[in-house]
Design a protein around this motif. Sequence first.
Motif, PDB file in Angstrom:
ATOM      1  N   ARG A  83       0.832  -1.205   0.000  1.00  0.00           N
ATOM      2  CA  ARG A  83       0.000   0.000   0.000  1.00  0.00           C
ATOM      3  C   ARG A  83       0.867   1.255   0.000  1.00  0.00           C
ATOM      4  O   ARG A  83       0.397   2.340  -0.311  1.00  0.00           O
ATOM      5  CB  ARG A  83      -0.939   0.021   1.218  1.00  0.00           C
ATOM      6  N   HIS A  84       2.125   1.089   0.379  1.00  0.00           N
ATOM      7  CA  HIS A  84       3.063   2.224   0.384  1.00  0.00           C
ATOM      8  C   HIS A  84       3.572   2.395  -1.043  1.00  0.00           C
ATOM      9  O   HIS A  84       4.500   1.717  -1.487  1.00  0.00           O
ATOM     10  CB  HIS A  84       4.189   1.975   1.402  1.00  0.00           C
ATOM     11  N   ARG A  85       2.919   3.293  -1.776  1.00  0.00           N
ATOM     12  CA  ARG A  85       3.127   3.393  -3.225  1.00  0.00           C
ATOM     13  C   ARG A  85       4.454   3.984  -3.608  1.00  0.00           C
ATOM     14  O   ARG A  85       4.935   3.762  -4.716  1.00  0.00           O
ATOM     15  CB  ARG A  85       1.983   4.242  -3.840  1.00  0.00           C
ATOM     16  N   ILE A  86       5.066   4.774  -2.695  1.00  0.00           N
ATOM     17  CA  ILE A  86       6.326   5.415  -3.062  1.00  0.00           C
ATOM     18  C   ILE A  86       7.471   4.458  -2.723  1.00  0.00           C
ATOM     19  O   ILE A  86       8.255   4.660  -1.784  1.00  0.00           O
ATOM     20  CB  ILE A  86       6.470   6.800  -2.376  1.00  0.00           C
TER      21      ILE A  86
ATOM     22  N   SER B 159      10.350   8.218   2.003  1.00  0.00           N
ATOM     23  CA  SER B 159       9.210   7.315   1.998  1.00  0.00           C
ATOM     24  C   SER B 159       9.330   6.287   3.122  1.00  0.00           C
ATOM     25  O   SER B 159       8.324   5.900   3.730  1.00  0.00           O
ATOM     26  CB  SER B 159       9.107   6.618   0.639  1.00  0.00           C
TER      27      SER B 159
ATOM     28  N   ASN C 180       7.943   7.572   6.248  1.00  0.00           N
ATOM     29  CA  ASN C 180       6.477   7.482   6.238  1.00  0.00           C
ATOM     30  C   ASN C 180       6.020   6.075   6.655  1.00  0.00           C
ATOM     31  O   ASN C 180       5.105   5.918   7.472  1.00  0.00           O
ATOM     32  CB  ASN C 180       5.955   7.835   4.837  1.00  0.00           C
TER      33      ASN C 180
ATOM     34  N   LEU D 288       3.964   5.026  10.239  1.00  0.00           N
ATOM     35  CA  LEU D 288       2.648   4.373  10.181  1.00  0.00           C
ATOM     36  C   LEU D 288       2.662   2.919  10.651  1.00  0.00           C
ATOM     37  O   LEU D 288       1.643   2.393  11.085  1.00  0.00           O
ATOM     38  CB  LEU D 288       2.107   4.418   8.746  1.00  0.00           C
ATOM     39  N   ARG D 289       3.829   2.273  10.517  1.00  0.00           N
ATOM     40  CA  ARG D 289       3.834   0.822  10.741  1.00  0.00           C
ATOM     41  C   ARG D 289       4.547   0.404  12.024  1.00  0.00           C
ATOM     42  O   ARG D 289       4.817  -0.771  12.233  1.00  0.00           O
ATOM     43  CB  ARG D 289       4.465   0.116   9.534  1.00  0.00           C
TER      44      ARG D 289
ATOM     45  N   SER E 248       0.266   5.287  15.850  1.00  0.00           N
ATOM     46  CA  SER E 248      -0.329   4.343  14.910  1.00  0.00           C
ATOM     47  C   SER E 248      -0.490   2.974  15.582  1.00  0.00           C
ATOM     48  O   SER E 248       0.227   2.662  16.534  1.00  0.00           O
ATOM     49  CB  SER E 248       0.579   4.235  13.674  1.00  0.00           C
ATOM     50  N   TYR E 249      -1.396   2.180  15.065  1.00  0.00           N
ATOM     51  CA  TYR E 249      -1.671   0.850  15.633  1.00  0.00           C
ATOM     52  C   TYR E 249      -1.580  -0.211  14.538  1.00  0.00           C
ATOM     53  O   TYR E 249      -2.581  -0.770  14.118  1.00  0.00           O
ATOM     54  CB  TYR E 249      -3.058   0.833  16.288  1.00  0.00           C
ATOM     55  N   PRO E 250      -0.371  -0.462  14.062  1.00  0.00           N
ATOM     56  CA  PRO E 250      -0.217  -1.446  12.983  1.00  0.00           C
ATOM     57  C   PRO E 250      -0.325  -2.878  13.484  1.00  0.00           C
ATOM     58  O   PRO E 250      -0.163  -3.130  14.687  1.00  0.00           O
ATOM     59  CB  PRO E 250       1.211  -1.176  12.495  1.00  0.00           C
TER      60      PRO E 250
HETATM   61  C1  LIG Z   1      -2.793   1.182  11.079  1.00  0.00           C
HETATM   62  C2  LIG Z   1      -3.187   1.228   9.632  1.00  0.00           C
HETATM   63  C3  LIG Z   1      -4.415   0.736   9.237  1.00  0.00           C
HETATM   64  C4  LIG Z   1      -4.785   0.755   7.882  1.00  0.00           C
HETATM   65  N1  LIG Z   1      -5.999   0.249   7.527  1.00  0.00           N
HETATM   66  C5  LIG Z   1      -6.378   0.256   6.219  1.00  0.00           C
HETATM   67  C6  LIG Z   1      -7.629  -0.279   5.808  1.00  0.00           C
HETATM   68  O1  LIG Z   1      -8.402  -0.755   6.617  1.00  0.00           O
HETATM   69  N2  LIG Z   1      -7.951  -0.256   4.494  1.00  0.00           N
HETATM   70  C7  LIG Z   1      -7.102   0.281   3.566  1.00  0.00           C
HETATM   71  O2  LIG Z   1      -7.440   0.300   2.385  1.00  0.00           O
HETATM   72  N3  LIG Z   1      -5.905   0.793   3.918  1.00  0.00           N
HETATM   73  C8  LIG Z   1      -5.525   0.782   5.206  1.00  0.00           C
HETATM   74  N4  LIG Z   1      -4.302   1.282   5.561  1.00  0.00           N
HETATM   75  C9  LIG Z   1      -3.383   1.742   4.513  1.00  0.00           C
HETATM   76  C10 LIG Z   1      -3.306   3.289   4.469  1.00  0.00           C
HETATM   77  O3  LIG Z   1      -4.557   3.851   4.126  1.00  0.00           O
HETATM   78  C11 LIG Z   1      -2.257   3.721   3.415  1.00  0.00           C
HETATM   79  O4  LIG Z   1      -2.652   3.238   2.148  1.00  0.00           O
HETATM   80  C12 LIG Z   1      -0.882   3.175   3.733  1.00  0.00           C
HETATM   81  O5  LIG Z   1      -0.567   3.398   5.079  1.00  0.00           O
HETATM   82  C13 LIG Z   1       0.149   3.853   2.827  1.00  0.00           C
HETATM   83  O6  LIG Z   1       0.342   5.160   3.280  1.00  0.00           O
HETATM   84  P1  LIG Z   1       0.671   6.369   2.302  1.00  0.00           P
HETATM   85  O7  LIG Z   1      -0.429   6.572   1.307  1.00  0.00           O
HETATM   86  O8  LIG Z   1       1.019   7.536   3.173  1.00  0.00           O
HETATM   87  O9  LIG Z   1       1.998   5.829   1.593  1.00  0.00           O
HETATM   88  P2  LIG Z   1       2.475   6.000   0.083  1.00  0.00           P
HETATM   89  O10 LIG Z   1       1.499   5.385  -0.847  1.00  0.00           O
HETATM   90  O11 LIG Z   1       3.889   5.480   0.058  1.00  0.00           O
HETATM   91  O12 LIG Z   1       2.458   7.530  -0.155  1.00  0.00           O
HETATM   92  C14 LIG Z   1       3.408   8.382   0.486  1.00  0.00           C
HETATM   93  C15 LIG Z   1       2.857   9.792   0.451  1.00  0.00           C
HETATM   94  O13 LIG Z   1       2.787  10.234  -0.912  1.00  0.00           O
HETATM   95  C16 LIG Z   1       1.613  11.012  -1.099  1.00  0.00           C
HETATM   96  N5  LIG Z   1       0.742  10.342  -2.067  1.00  0.00           N
HETATM   97  C17 LIG Z   1       0.927   9.109  -2.612  1.00  0.00           C
HETATM   98  N6  LIG Z   1      -0.055   8.832  -3.494  1.00  0.00           N
HETATM   99  C18 LIG Z   1      -0.885   9.897  -3.470  1.00  0.00           C
HETATM  100  C19 LIG Z   1      -2.090  10.208  -4.139  1.00  0.00           C
HETATM  101  N7  LIG Z   1      -2.685   9.367  -4.992  1.00  0.00           N
HETATM  102  N8  LIG Z   1      -2.671  11.380  -3.899  1.00  0.00           N
HETATM  103  C20 LIG Z   1      -2.120  12.266  -3.044  1.00  0.00           C
HETATM  104  N9  LIG Z   1      -0.981  12.041  -2.356  1.00  0.00           N
HETATM  105  C21 LIG Z   1      -0.372  10.864  -2.572  1.00  0.00           C
HETATM  106  C22 LIG Z   1       0.959  11.162   0.280  1.00  0.00           C
HETATM  107  O14 LIG Z   1       1.475  12.309   0.907  1.00  0.00           O
HETATM  108  C23 LIG Z   1       1.450   9.938   1.012  1.00  0.00           C
HETATM  109  O15 LIG Z   1       1.463  10.069   2.416  1.00  0.00           O
HETATM  110  C24 LIG Z   1      -3.910   1.282   6.904  1.00  0.00           C
HETATM  111  C25 LIG Z   1      -2.668   1.780   7.326  1.00  0.00           C
HETATM  112  C26 LIG Z   1      -2.291   1.756   8.653  1.00  0.00           C
HETATM  113  C27 LIG Z   1      -0.946   2.294   9.064  1.00  0.00           C
END
Ligand SMILES: Cc1cc2nc3c(=O)[nH]c(=O)nc-3n(C[C@H](O)[C@H](O)[C@H](O)COP(=O)(O)OP(=O)(O)OC[C@H]3O[C@@H](n4cnc5c(N)ncnc54)[C@H](O)[C@@H]3O)c2cc1C
Length: 238
Positions: free
Chosen positions: A84-87, A184, A187, A191-192, A202-204
Motif C-alpha cells: 500500500r506504500h506506493r512510493i 518514503s 512514512n 505508520l507501521r 499508529s496501531y499497525p
Molecule cells: C494502522 C493502519 C491501518 C490501515 N488500515 C487500512 C484499511 O483498513 N484499508 C485500507 O485500504 N488501507 C488501510 N491502511 C493503509 C493506508 O490507508 C495507506 O494506504 C498506507 O498506510 C500507505 O500510506 P501512504 O499513502 O502515506 O503511503 P504512500 O502510498 O507510500 O504515499 C506516500 C505519500 O505520498 C503522497 N501520495 C501518494 N499517493 C498519493 C495520491 N494518490 N494522492 C495524493 N498524495 C499521494 C501522500 O502524501 C502519502 O502520504 C492502513 C494503514 C495503517 C498504518
Amino acid sequence: MTSIKHHPTVTLIQHAGGDTMVAAAAKVSTTGDEARSLERIEEEGGISGLIRYLMRHRHGSPFEHGMMTFFIHAPIFVIRELQRHRIASYNEESGRYKQLEPVFWSPDDERPLAKTEGYKPSRPTFEAGTTEQYELIRKHDEIYLQIYEAYEEEIAAGIGNEVARRLLPVGTFTSCWVTINPRSLMNVLSLRIHDAGAKAVSYPQREIEEVAQAMETAFAQHWPLTHAAFLKNGRVGP
Ligand SMILES: Cc1cc2nc3c(=O)[nH]c(=O)nc-3n(C[C@H](O)[C@H](O)[C@H](O)COP(=O)(O)OP(=O)(O)OC[C@H]3O[C@@H](n4cnc5c(N)ncnc54)[C@H](O)[C@@H]3O)c2cc1C
C-alpha cells in the motif's frame, strides 16, 4: 510437508546515500556547484543541525536522494499491507509462474492475540491468549497441510498454478524485493510502528511492525543523523 514460520525475515541487500547526501541535496540551492563535494560538506560540519531543520520544516525532497533495497520473506497479508506504500518499488514472487512454497504463518506462544477489554478497532490492543486459544490455533494450523495437499494435487493434475493458488490463504509466505528512499521509509516507519510517544500514534498489525522495525534498524545504521532527527520530530517524516 508444510512448515510454520512465526516471523517475517527482512534483509538489507544494498543501500546508497546517507546523511551527507541529504545535506548536499539541500545545499545545492544556496551553493550550486560547490554542493558536489561531499567531503567539503563533511568538513564544514553542521549536517546534524541542517537535517533537523529540514525535518522540522518539512523540506522533504533532500531525503529522497538515497535508497535501500530489502529482501522480505513474509506472509501474503503483510506484503499486501506493505505494498500500500506506493512510493517504493516492488517485485514479488509469482503465484502464476512458480509453485508457492509450503511455508505458513502462525503466531508463536508469545504473540499477544486476545482482544483486551474495551477493544476498539481503531486502537486495537491485544494481550496474551489463554492456553485454550493457543491450542485452538495449533489445531487449525493443521488445515494448512490439507490445503497445501489439495493445491499440489491440482498442480499434479495439470491445472495451472494461477488457478490452484486460489486455495492458498493469506498466511502463506511470499518473497518480495522492496526499494525505497529515506523519505518514503520514514512514512512507513511512522505508520507501521507503534510508539505511544509519537506525535501521531499508529496501531499497525504486529507482523508488519516487525518488518518496519528491521527496516528502521538498517535506516538508523546508515542514516544516523536523519534517524535521530526523525525521532526528535516525534516520528513524523518531512
Ligand atoms: C494502522 C493502519 C491501518 C490501515 N488500515 C487500512 C484499511 O483498513 N484499508 C485500507 O485500504 N488501507 C488501510 N491502511 C493503509 C493506508 O490507508 C495507506 O494506504 C498506507 O498506510 C500507505 O500510506 P501512504 O499513502 O502515506 O503511503 P504512500 O502510498 O507510500 O504515499 C506516500 C505519500 O505520498 C503522497 N501520495 C501518494 N499517493 C498519493 C495520491 N494518490 N494522492 C495524493 N498524495 C499521494 C501522500 O502524501 C502519502 O502520504 C492502513 C494503514 C495503517 C498504518
